[in-house]
Design a protein around this motif. Structure first.
Motif, PDB file in Angstrom:
ATOM      1  N   LEU A 235     -37.674  87.846  60.633  1.00 48.43           N
ATOM      2  CA  LEU A 235     -39.113  88.100  60.535  1.00 48.43           C
ATOM      3  C   LEU A 235     -39.435  89.057  59.388  1.00 48.43           C
ATOM      4  O   LEU A 235     -40.481  88.939  58.747  1.00 48.43           O
ATOM      5  CB  LEU A 235     -39.635  88.674  61.855  1.00 48.43           C
ATOM      6  CG  LEU A 235     -39.746  87.707  63.033  1.00 48.43           C
ATOM      7  CD1 LEU A 235     -40.253  88.435  64.268  1.00 48.43           C
ATOM      8  CD2 LEU A 235     -40.655  86.528  62.692  1.00 48.43           C
ATOM      9  N   LYS A 236     -38.536  89.994  59.125  1.00 46.15           N
ATOM     10  CA  LYS A 236     -38.760  90.906  58.003  1.00 46.15           C
ATOM     11  C   LYS A 236     -38.768  90.132  56.683  1.00 46.15           C
ATOM     12  O   LYS A 236     -39.599  90.390  55.795  1.00 46.15           O
ATOM     13  CB  LYS A 236     -37.687  91.989  57.974  1.00 46.15           C
ATOM     14  CG  LYS A 236     -37.929  93.037  56.886  1.00 46.15           C
ATOM     15  CD  LYS A 236     -36.861  94.114  56.886  1.00 46.15           C
ATOM     16  CE  LYS A 236     -37.130  95.130  55.777  1.00 46.15           C
ATOM     17  NZ  LYS A 236     -36.063  96.164  55.706  1.00 46.15           N
ATOM     18  N   GLN A 237     -37.857  89.183  56.555  1.00 43.21           N
ATOM     19  CA  GLN A 237     -37.855  88.341  55.351  1.00 43.21           C
ATOM     20  C   GLN A 237     -39.142  87.527  55.255  1.00 43.21           C
ATOM     21  O   GLN A 237     -39.697  87.356  54.167  1.00 43.21           O
ATOM     22  CB  GLN A 237     -36.646  87.398  55.372  1.00 43.21           C
ATOM     23  CG  GLN A 237     -35.308  88.078  55.110  1.00 43.21           C
ATOM     24  CD  GLN A 237     -34.164  87.072  55.126  1.00 43.21           C
ATOM     25  OE1 GLN A 237     -33.707  86.651  56.189  1.00 43.21           O
ATOM     26  NE2 GLN A 237     -33.712  86.677  53.947  1.00 43.21           N
ATOM     27  N   LEU A 238     -39.631  87.026  56.376  1.00 43.57           N
ATOM     28  CA  LEU A 238     -40.885  86.282  56.392  1.00 43.57           C
ATOM     29  C   LEU A 238     -42.047  87.163  55.947  1.00 43.57           C
ATOM     30  O   LEU A 238     -42.923  86.733  55.190  1.00 43.57           O
ATOM     31  CB  LEU A 238     -41.165  85.753  57.799  1.00 43.57           C
ATOM     32  CG  LEU A 238     -40.611  84.381  58.161  1.00 43.57           C
ATOM     33  CD1 LEU A 238     -40.752  84.145  59.646  1.00 43.57           C
ATOM     34  CD2 LEU A 238     -41.317  83.277  57.382  1.00 43.57           C
ATOM     35  N   LEU A 239     -42.055  88.400  56.438  1.00 39.54           N
ATOM     36  CA  LEU A 239     -43.098  89.345  56.050  1.00 39.54           C
ATOM     37  C   LEU A 239     -43.086  89.569  54.545  1.00 39.54           C
ATOM     38  O   LEU A 239     -44.141  89.607  53.898  1.00 39.54           O
ATOM     39  CB  LEU A 239     -42.890  90.675  56.786  1.00 39.54           C
ATOM     40  CG  LEU A 239     -43.854  91.818  56.455  1.00 39.54           C
ATOM     41  CD1 LEU A 239     -45.281  91.453  56.883  1.00 39.54           C
ATOM     42  CD2 LEU A 239     -43.411  93.113  57.133  1.00 39.54           C
ATOM     43  N   GLU A 240     -41.889  89.692  53.982  1.00 34.72           N
ATOM     44  CA  GLU A 240     -41.762  89.907  52.539  1.00 34.72           C
ATOM     45  C   GLU A 240     -42.207  88.686  51.741  1.00 34.72           C
ATOM     46  O   GLU A 240     -42.571  88.802  50.572  1.00 34.72           O
ATOM     47  CB  GLU A 240     -40.309  90.286  52.205  1.00 34.72           C
ATOM     48  CG  GLU A 240     -39.926  91.662  52.738  1.00 34.72           C
ATOM     49  CD  GLU A 240     -38.433  91.933  52.701  1.00 34.72           C
ATOM     50  OE1 GLU A 240     -37.659  90.991  52.409  1.00 34.72           O
ATOM     51  OE2 GLU A 240     -38.036  93.074  52.986  1.00 34.72           O
ATOM     52  N   LEU A 241     -42.202  87.519  52.373  1.00 31.73           N
ATOM     53  CA  LEU A 241     -42.708  86.298  51.739  1.00 31.73           C
ATOM     54  C   LEU A 241     -44.221  86.157  51.897  1.00 31.73           C
ATOM     55  O   LEU A 241     -44.809  85.203  51.387  1.00 31.73           O
ATOM     56  CB  LEU A 241     -42.017  85.069  52.345  1.00 31.73           C
ATOM     57  CG  LEU A 241     -40.549  84.851  51.954  1.00 31.73           C
ATOM     58  CD1 LEU A 241     -39.912  83.792  52.850  1.00 31.73           C
ATOM     59  CD2 LEU A 241     -40.441  84.449  50.488  1.00 31.73           C
ATOM     60  N   GLY A 242     -44.846  87.096  52.626  1.00 32.36           N
ATOM     61  CA  GLY A 242     -46.295  87.082  52.775  1.00 32.36           C
ATOM     62  C   GLY A 242     -46.809  86.530  54.083  1.00 32.36           C
ATOM     63  O   GLY A 242     -48.021  86.411  54.282  1.00 32.36           O
TER      64      GLY A 242
END
Length: 396
Positions: A71-78
């Motif tokens: 989810l952190k990676q998803l957040l960084e993708l916007g």
């Protein structure tokens, strides 16, 4: 929406869809497909992807960090991470991976368990929405529930491998266990969610939610099944039930020590891949070095992630002091004077018979000497060592 070039964004999406969900050879782990997920992740629309956590224990552990880092990676993708606390479903009990019925939890137990969840999640995710599934599940009428249940066939529910195994072994399961996936699946409908992430052991429940959302809302939900933290040698899952729990609430010394003790040499690279943000190139290069030193790097990295660089360095020095140099730790728990068997039982939270076994096996030392007398009375200032790592001191 994206400031990166398409190429760079494509690399980030590929990393997202392979690093923590790349280990299920021969079976799907992204629904409806990896290509469809890539396409949706590239669109300008911000997707809401959720992770559900039932508060069946008081702390999050390393296994929880795998989908949280996703989810952190998803957040960084916007995109928008959503955390769903299963304060309603936890009172029923998820049967996933269980060969016997879970003991239902009371509302009071659930509230106590989830007390520190959000602060622990924030150690990984700086920004997320939070929802509690009691806010919609507790309001369902009988009519509502029957309407939901009409969308899933009995045959499909009965094909679940866990239920089939219990049938085959003549082990009973309660009706509420059979219905649990429907309630968890309805979370997706209630939120009109774009996607869900969870461990591969949650695949059945997540796909029920995908089917319900498709039938009730005519909406395609993405599903991402992340790898589980398992020892490649023993095949055992790292979990509370296996006695291998490493909690996010552990002190720096405990987290460092549990990593060194509970994670096998062969498992260290997997923990690096799934539970840290070290680059895969770094992991591939360094896993070929000395296994003990590689695992110390892992212990350091985990403590650094949840307690900071300074605490990680102190924990490493403490480990080296005690286990490389054979010296006593700087800090020890102090306890009241008791007979050895009583003291071991209290400290290790074991029964008297378990404490006696530890003593008989020579696992208990007093001031560096093995003591096998159950009734031995340590004196003020004595240092008791239980097993390889537990040190306590008798109060003066």
């Amino acid at each position: 929406f994206f400031s990166d070039t398409i190429g760079t964004m494509g690399e980030k999406i590929e990393e997202l869809l392979t690093r923590r969900i790349g280990g299920h050879e021969g079976r799907p782990n992204i629904w409806p497909s990896k290509e469809e997920a890539k396409n949706k992740l590239r669109e300008e629309k911000k997707l809401k992807i959720y992770l559900g956590i039932d508060p069946t224990g008081p702390d999050l552990h390393l296994g929880h960090t795998i989908p949280l880092l996703f989810l952190k990676q998803l957040l960084e993708l916007g995109h928008i991470p959503v955390l769903v606390i299963g304060d309603f479903t936890a009172r029923i009990g998820d049967p996933s991976g269980k060969d016997s019925t879970r003991k239902p939890l009371t509302e009071k137990e659930v509230k106590r368990n989830m007390k520190n969840y959000l602060s622990q999640v924030r150690k990984i995710l700086p920004k997320f929405e939070v929802k509690y599934n009691s806010s919609w599940l507790s309001k369902l009428s009988i009519d509502d529930f029957f309407s939901i249940a009409s969308n899933v066939s009995m045959h499909y529910m009965a094909t679940r491998s866990m239920f089939k195994e219990r049938f085959r072994e003549n082990k009973p399961f309660a009706v509420h266990e059979f219905l649990y996936p429907l309630l968890q699946g309805y979370d997706s409908v209630a939120m009109k969610i774009d996607g869900e992430v969870g461990g591969v052991d949650q695949t059945f429940n997540m796909l029920i939610g995908r089917d319900l959302e498709k039938k009730i809302l005519n909406k395609e939900k993405l599903v991402f099944a992340t790898d589980l933290l398992t020892d490649p040698e023993s095949g055992k899952k790292m979990s509370k039930s296996e006695g291998l729990l490493i909690s996010l609430a552990d002190s720096p010394n405990d987290m460092f020590g549990k990593t060194m003790r509970n994670i096998s040499d062969g498992m260290a690279a997997e923990v690096f891949r799934l539970c840290t943000e070290k680059s895969m190139d770094w992991i591939e290069e360094n896993k070929k070095t000395n296994p003990y030193e590689f695992k110390k790097e892992l212990a350091f990295e985990l403590v650094r992630m949840y307690h900071g660089e300074k605490e990680a360095q102190i924990a490493k020095e403490e480990w080296d002091k005690v286990f490389s140099k054979g010296e006593l730790p700087n800090e020890m728990e102090e306890v009241e004077k008791k007979k050895l068997v009583e003291l071991v039982g209290v400290v290790m939270q074991n029964s008297s018979s378990s404490a006696k076994i530890l003593i008989d096996q020579g696992a208990v030392k007093v001031n560096g000497e093995v003591k096998k007398e159950w009734g031995f009375m340590p004196q003020e200032g004595d240092v008791i060592q239980i097993g390889p790592r537990r040190f306590i001191k008798i109060k003066k």
